[in-house]
Write a protein that holds these residues in place. Structure first.
Motif, PDB file in Angstrom:
ATOM      1  N   TYR A  69       0.830  -1.203   0.000  1.00  0.00           N
ATOM      2  CA  TYR A  69       0.000   0.000   0.000  1.00  0.00           C
ATOM      3  C   TYR A  69       0.863   1.250   0.000  1.00  0.00           C
ATOM      4  N   ASP A  70       1.918   1.235   0.836  1.00  0.00           N
ATOM      5  CA  ASP A  70       2.819   2.380   0.898  1.00  0.00           C
ATOM      6  C   ASP A  70       3.482   2.629  -0.454  1.00  0.00           C
TER       7      ASP A  70
ATOM      8  N   GLU B  81       2.368   1.707  -3.378  1.00  0.00           N
ATOM      9  CA  GLU B  81       1.340   2.147  -4.329  1.00  0.00           C
ATOM     10  C   GLU B  81       1.031   3.632  -4.132  1.00  0.00           C
ATOM     11  N   LEU B  82       0.930   4.052  -2.873  1.00  0.00           N
ATOM     12  CA  LEU B  82       0.652   5.450  -2.562  1.00  0.00           C
ATOM     13  C   LEU B  82       1.837   6.333  -2.948  1.00  0.00           C
TER      14      LEU B  82
ATOM     15  N   ALA C 289       0.836  16.550  -3.212  1.00  0.00           N
ATOM     16  CA  ALA C 289       1.720  15.381  -3.306  1.00  0.00           C
ATOM     17  C   ALA C 289       3.065  15.664  -2.658  1.00  0.00           C
TER      18      ALA C 289
ATOM     19  N   TYR D 120       2.700  15.621   1.079  1.00  0.00           N
ATOM     20  CA  TYR D 120       2.574  14.267   1.631  1.00  0.00           C
ATOM     21  C   TYR D 120       3.948  13.599   1.721  1.00  0.00           C
TER      22      TYR D 120
ATOM     23  N   LYS E   6       1.815   6.849  -6.617  1.00  0.00           N
ATOM     24  CA  LYS E   6       0.717   7.774  -6.938  1.00  0.00           C
ATOM     25  C   LYS E   6       1.154   9.220  -6.684  1.00  0.00           C
ATOM     26  N   CYS E   7       1.836   9.470  -5.563  1.00  0.00           N
ATOM     27  CA  CYS E   7       2.302  10.825  -5.239  1.00  0.00           C
ATOM     28  C   CYS E   7       3.357  11.312  -6.232  1.00  0.00           C
TER      29      CYS E   7
END
Length: 271
Positions: free
Chosen positions: A16-17, A19-20, A37, A40, A23-24
């Motif tokens: 998940y990390d 993937e995130l 982004a 984050y 994405k950022c």
């Protein structure tokens, strides 16, 4: 069973990390999602070491971040720097720091000379001491300080010498705020602790004279005990060179001849 479940949870979180993170990185290239982004990644920059790797190796990301940095130049010279722009620049500079410190990206980062893009925040002659400008100065200095703090930093010293940042650091060391002076002193201290750095400073009398003049001028002002000790560490580092030692002896400030002054510093360090 519990162990397997925990391992699966960690795997899911890692995926998940990642993937995130991807994405950022992609959202940095979109102007509408860029600031969020960057914010984050800044917030979680110390929790995922892969952030530095993704930033450096993903196509077009560094170019986009550099464009954002250069956009700020016009504001720091015109005193029109907003908190929003200052925060974005601070976040980007902090991301540069994790790239500079990551063992995988560190060498390429230094060789790219991207660090030079931070110099305008340090050499800015605008006399307006706004909070936003000071934050960018401190953040930029912190990147250099973090690099010279490492055990193996000869390549950093060579870079700083080559890009002639030392005169800029001396100027802000003399007139900056308490924290800026402290970080600047630390950088100069680390430079002279390196044989190449000490040689560079002491080989040219004018350069050595400039540093001693700045140190003497600082001692003439009211400084905190902590900052005075930072200045003294630079003096102690310089006297390892014969020429520097002779010049310091000729121009030693009155404060350093005052036994009561030195004793008060000793007492403050014990308390």
């Amino acid at each position: 069973f519990q162990k397997v479940e925990n391992e699966n949870s960690k795997k899911i979180k890692y995926e998940y990390d990642e993937e995130l993170l991807i994405k950022c990185i992609n959202e940095i290239k979109n102007e509408e999602t860029r600031s969020q982004a960057i914010g984050y990644l800044y917030k979680y920059r110390e929790e995922n070491e892969n952030i530095a790797i993704y930033l450096w190796y993903s196509r077009g990301t560094m170019a986009t971040l550099l464009q954002e940095i250069t956009k700020i130049y016009q504001f720091i010279t015109s005193s029109k720097l907003t908190t929003e722009n200052s925060d974005k620049a601070k976040h980007i500079i902090s991301l540069f720091q994790i790239i500079a410190l990551n063992p995988i990206t560190r060498k390429d980062f230094l060789e790219s000379q991207i660090l030079v893009f931070l110099y305008p925040f340090l050499s800015n002659t605008n006399k307006t001491k706004s909070y936003e400008i000071e934050i960018l100065r401190v953040t930029s200095l912190s990147v250099i300080a973090a690099l010279v703090k490492q055990k193996n930093y000869s390549d950093v010293i060579n870079f700083l010498i080559k890009t002639e940042i030392i005169p800029v650091i001396l100027r802000i060391m003399e007139k900056g705020t308490e924290i800026i002076r402290a970080v600047s002193c630390f950088i100069i201290q680390r430079i002279i602790e390196n044989s190449n750095g000490l040689k560079y400073i002491c080989d040219l009398r004018e350069r050595l004279f400039a540093i001693i003049c700045v140190l003497n001028a600082m001692l003439q002002n009211k400084l905190s005990d902590r900052l005075i000790k930072n200045v003294l560490k630079i003096y102690l580092g310089l006297i390892g060179n014969k020429d520097a030692k002779n010049l310091i002896r000729q121009r030693i400030p009155k404060k350093l001849k005052d036994k009561k002054f030195i004793q008060s510093l000793d007492n403050s360090s014990k308390s």
